[in-house]
Design a protein around this motif. Structure first.
Motif, PDB file in Angstrom:
ATOM      1  N   ILE A  62     -21.161 -38.237  -2.966  1.00  0.00           N
ATOM      2  CA  ILE A  62     -20.214 -39.048  -2.179  1.00  0.00           C
ATOM      3  C   ILE A  62     -19.526 -40.003  -3.144  1.00  0.00           C
ATOM      4  CG2 ILE A  62     -19.923 -40.667  -0.283  1.00  0.00           C
ATOM      5  CD1 ILE A  62     -22.571 -39.661   0.871  1.00  0.00           C
ATOM      6  N   THR A  63     -18.232 -39.883  -3.278  1.00  0.00           N
ATOM      7  CA  THR A  63     -17.492 -40.825  -4.114  1.00  0.00           C
ATOM      8  C   THR A  63     -17.038 -42.000  -3.258  1.00  0.00           C
ATOM      9  OG1 THR A  63     -15.244 -39.970  -3.769  1.00  0.00           O
ATOM     10  CG2 THR A  63     -16.594 -38.857  -5.426  1.00  0.00           C
ATOM     11  N   VAL A  64     -17.010 -43.172  -3.868  1.00  0.00           N
ATOM     12  CA  VAL A  64     -16.470 -44.354  -3.187  1.00  0.00           C
ATOM     13  C   VAL A  64     -15.466 -45.021  -4.124  1.00  0.00           C
ATOM     14  CG1 VAL A  64     -18.451 -44.785  -1.678  1.00  0.00           C
ATOM     15  CG2 VAL A  64     -18.436 -45.758  -3.975  1.00  0.00           C
ATOM     16  N   ASP A  65     -14.317 -45.385  -3.566  1.00  0.00           N
ATOM     17  CA  ASP A  65     -13.250 -46.055  -4.317  1.00  0.00           C
ATOM     18  C   ASP A  65     -12.732 -45.195  -5.474  1.00  0.00           C
ATOM     19  OD1 ASP A  65     -11.471 -48.193  -4.778  1.00  0.00           O
ATOM     20  OD2 ASP A  65     -12.789 -49.055  -6.323  1.00  0.00           O
ATOM     21  N   ASN A  66     -12.914 -43.897  -5.388  1.00  0.00           N
ATOM     22  CA  ASN A  66     -12.377 -42.987  -6.409  1.00  0.00           C
ATOM     23  C   ASN A  66     -12.548 -41.561  -5.905  1.00  0.00           C
ATOM     24  OD1 ASN A  66     -14.633 -41.401  -8.245  1.00  0.00           O
ATOM     25  ND2 ASN A  66     -15.456 -43.255  -7.279  1.00  0.00           N
ATOM     26  N   GLY A  67     -12.004 -40.623  -6.641  1.00  0.00           N
ATOM     27  CA  GLY A  67     -12.253 -39.218  -6.324  1.00  0.00           C
ATOM     28  C   GLY A  67     -11.020 -38.361  -6.160  1.00  0.00           C
ATOM     29  N   VAL A  68      -9.934 -38.923  -5.604  1.00  0.00           N
ATOM     30  CA  VAL A  68      -8.781 -38.063  -5.295  1.00  0.00           C
ATOM     31  C   VAL A  68      -8.057 -37.569  -6.536  1.00  0.00           C
ATOM     32  CG1 VAL A  68      -8.362 -39.027  -3.000  1.00  0.00           C
ATOM     33  CG2 VAL A  68      -7.282 -40.070  -4.993  1.00  0.00           C
TER      34      VAL A  68
END
Length: 776
Positions: A144-150
């Motif tokens: 699970i990424t948070v505040d990043n990833g796209v």
């Protein structure tokens, strides 16, 4: 003369005075408060009440976020099957709080959950394939990424190909091609229709928490407030509600780490507001990721061990002080590099060496504020890449500018106002060209004075704690909901006090008619402080925000200065020109690389050029070309008022500093009389081959002239062909032709020089500026 750095513009609303007064009576608030709300688009009683009294009515259903249901089902499956979950965070305050919110929520649900916060220097921003592979080796079954990833298409594709599902929770600008993740929870998802697009990373993580818990976890709202304010997200709609509730939660926080951090910074819980987050909590959390290990921030926020909390809080505070020192040093060096640039650019690209990569975003922000231009600050790293950060201004979108040039970079990510990137040295020159071209494509010219919106004009005598308390009903303040800015008039007997170990702050104490008040400004530019020290402050107006100053148990009103203005300022080409009179100030001979130094006397220019550092900008004021820069120092006295008038027409600067040095002050001497010229004529008529190099002083004594006047008279005679000078020998050439000596160019130049010196050397400041107003 004090003039503004901005164009002041009074904000207007669609409501007239009568409508404002009627709403004020209905809602039992002052007309001033209602007027400000009307300026921000709230024109009915319901809209105003809704804004002033947030009750959670803007907290939207988390399942309105695209892919939310899919993400929740997959997380619940992982919890039920005891799959190993990793949270992949980010190293800034938003990423730290996002990680903490997701981690605590999954722990509460009994998940086998772990978190990983990337290293800014080793891993860079966002998805990192090497770290994904390390997590895979540790048995990760769901990421699970948070505040990043796209921005991690290839990295996400790798994990999905290995059978490891990825759930992306993010809020950054979306690339044209989205990663092939199991689910993407994003308020701006192209297939979604979420009512509010401006959630922070922690806001998106919080919505996932709400959906997982089927409730609003109040205990996480303090973290939501910190991450949202720290990431400068819009404090409207849902964010306004979340931050309002979060600040109240923060005042009574049960987190040992936050309590210890507030203690070490001497912050009283009942005084916490959005400024506390923006200027106290967030910088300290950010310092961990900038200088060391951001995962310590997650530990600080989530630990239940009070001893560990105190140790982490003190360490975080110490790192922030180290960060402040680094920022000051690197900013100064970056400014020096920028000032050595031969040609100004629409976008500042500043590349240095041995700079701490972690603080470059702050440095870029400082220089952006000073230059009013987008700024990218980079440092050469050990892996032979330039890495750094960019900050922008209104009118230039960093993400749009560089998203289509990703092949130029080794890494790139961000949004409209901020970005991070790395680039090979051989691509650096091309990057500057592309940056300027993209500025032109976005019609950013870089020469427009920024506008400062003024909500209302207030006499200083009307400022009180009661007024400030009412204005604070508009809080929490921040992006899209700033503190109101007022034009403060009626300032009496202003006195300047420079503060800070580097003289970077200043305070203006003054009388308001009903007592004493003060305005303060932090991190002012050296040029601004220098100008204030040189000028009278009488007659100024202050544009500023109304705040309170708490000191030694006393609470008093205070103005946070945005700008200062002397409304009698001059104009050049339609823009305000600040004129600083330093003719009578005994200053050192130090030259500032931030300024441009102009000379009318070319010989003096060459003498100075041989003595100063090569990065000091020296120019001739006789060249008929535009003069561009922030500050022009006029070193010597112009040879004529006309020469100065011609110069003014070519200026493209914000301010001029008048030094007006001269080696020969002739303004107090009378011009040689007709009799004086006659005496010299009789001598030259009867003498030949007078050696001026050896006998000039003897000749001056013999004729009873001062040496400088004699030289001038000989020059006039030479032009009139009454004498000839060859190899330093003067011989008279009597002529029967009548010549009017006062019509010669040399004599006319002398008259013009005397007039100029009378104005620029001998006149009082007020008289000088009055005369300049006639020519500017």
């Amino acid at each position: 003369m004090i003039t503004s750095n901005y164009d002041w513009k009074m904000t207007v609303s669609k409501l007239n005075d009568q409508q404002i007064n009627e709403l004020a009576q209905t809602l039992h608030h002052s007309p001033l408060l209602i007027k400000i709300l009307a300026q921000r688009g709230m024109e009915t009683a319901n809209q105003i009440k809704d804004f002033l009294e947030p009750q959670g009515q803007h907290v939207h259903d988390p399942y309105l976020l695209y892919d939310m249901e899919k993400a929740i089902d997959r997380i619940q499956q992982a919890i039920i099957e005891n799959q190993k979950i990793f949270i992949y965070g980010d190293y800034d305050a938003d990423g730290i709080t996002s990680t903490a919110v997701m981690y605590e929520t999954l722990l509460q649900l009994g998940a086998d959950v772990h978190y990983f916060v990337p290293d800014r220097f080793k891993d860079g921003y966002g998805p990192n394939l090497a770290e994904y592979q390390n997590l895979e080796k540790q048995g990760m079954q769901l990421l699970i990424t948070v505040d990043n990833g796209v921005s991690g298409y290839d990295e996400v594709q790798y994990l999905m190909d290995q059978g490891i599902d990825v759930i992306i929770t993010d809020h950054h600008e979306l690339p044209a091609k989205l990663p092939p993740a199991y689910a993407i929870v994003h308020p701006m998802h192209p297939k979604g229709n979420y009512p509010f697009k401006r959630l922070a990373g922690v806001g998106v993580a919080f919505k996932v928490a709400c959906a997982l818990l089927d409730d609003i976890p109040q205990e996480e709202l303090d973290l939501v407030a910190i991450g949202t304010v720290a990431d400068v997200m819009s404090l409207t709609d849902e964010n306004r509600d979340l931050v309002s509730f979060g600040i109240e939660e923060l005042k009574t926080t049960m987190r040992p780490g936050l309590s210890a951090l507030l203690e070490v910074t001497k912050t009283k819980p009942d005084e916490i507001d959005s400024d506390t987050i923006g200027f106290t909590i967030a910088p300290r959390l950010n310092s961990l990721g900038r200088l060391e290990d951001a995962s310590l921030g997650v530990k600080l926020l989530t630990t239940l061990d009070e001893t560990e909390a105190v140790q982490l809080a003190q360490h975080t505070h110490d790192l922030n002080q180290q960060r402040q020192t680094l920022v000051a040093t690197i900013t100064k060096e970056a400014e020096q590099i920028l000032n050595q640039t031969e040609q100004p650019h629409l976008v500042n690209v500043i590349a240095g060496k041995n700079w701490h990569e972690g603080v470059l975003g702050i440095v870029a922000s400082r220089i952006t504020e000073e230059t009013k231009r987008p700024t990218i600050v980079l440092t050469l790293t050990e892996d032979n890449l330039y890495k750094g950060s960019g900050r922008s201004v209104e009118g230039f979108n960093l993400f749009e500018a560089f998203d289509s040039h990703r092949k130029l970079f080794e890494s790139f990510g961000g949004h409209a106002q901020a970005c991070g990137l790395s680039i090979k040295p051989e691509n650096l020159a091309g990057f500057q060209v592309i940056a300027d071209q993209e500025a032109e494509n976005q019609h950013f010219k870089g020469d427009e004075r920024p506008v400062l919106d003024i909500n209302e004009e207030l006499p200083a005598a009307s400022i009180s704690l009661d007024l400030i308390n009412e204005l604070n009903l508009l809080a929490p303040f921040g992006c899209d909901n700033p503190r109101p800015v007022f034009k403060i008039t009626g300032i009496q007997n202003p006195q300047l006090k420079v503060m800070g170990d580097q003289g970077q702050h200043f305070r203006i104490n003054f009388q308001s008619g009903h007592g004493s008040l003060a305005g303060v400004k932090f991190n002012a530019s050296p040029a601004e402080v220098h100008q204030l020290q040189a000028e009278s402050l009488n007659g100024i107006a202050i544009a500023g925000e109304l705040t309170v100053n708490r000191w030694q148990g006393r609470t008093t009103p205070q103005i946070q200065i945005c700008d200062l203005k002397d409304e009698t300022g001059n104009e050049v080409n339609g823009s305000k020109l600040r004129v600083i009179d330093q003719r009578f100030i005994n200053s050192s001979n130090k030259f500032n690389s931030e300024f441009v130094y102009g000379f009318f006397n070319v010989k003096l220019l060459k003498q100075v050029a041989a003595q100063v550092a090569p990065n000091i900008k020296l120019i001739s004021l006789n060249d008929q070309v535009p003069i561009i820069g922030d500050t022009l120092v006029i070193v010597d006295c112009p040879p004529s008022i006309a020469a100065f008038e011609s110069l003014i027409d070519r200026l493209q600067v914000k301010q001029i500093v008048l030094k007006c040095y001269t080696q020969h002050n002739i303004a107090s001497k009378p011009l040689p009389s007709r009799q004086d010229f006659g005496k010299l004529y009789r001598f030259t008529s009867t003498h030949h081959d007078v050696d001026l190099r050896k006998d000039l002083e003897k000749l001056a004594d013999y004729l009873n002239f001062d040496k400088e006047s004699l030289v001038f008279m000989i020059q006039v005679f030479s032009e009139a062909k009454f004498v000839k000078i060859k190899n330093g020998l003067l011989t008279g050439t009597p002529s029967n032709q009548r010549i009017e000596l006062t019509k010669t160019k040399r004599y006319q130049a002398r008259v013009a020089q005397i007039q100029a010196q009378q104005l620029f050397l001998n006149s009082k400041t007020a008289d000088l500026l009055k005369r300049l107003n006639l020519t500017i």
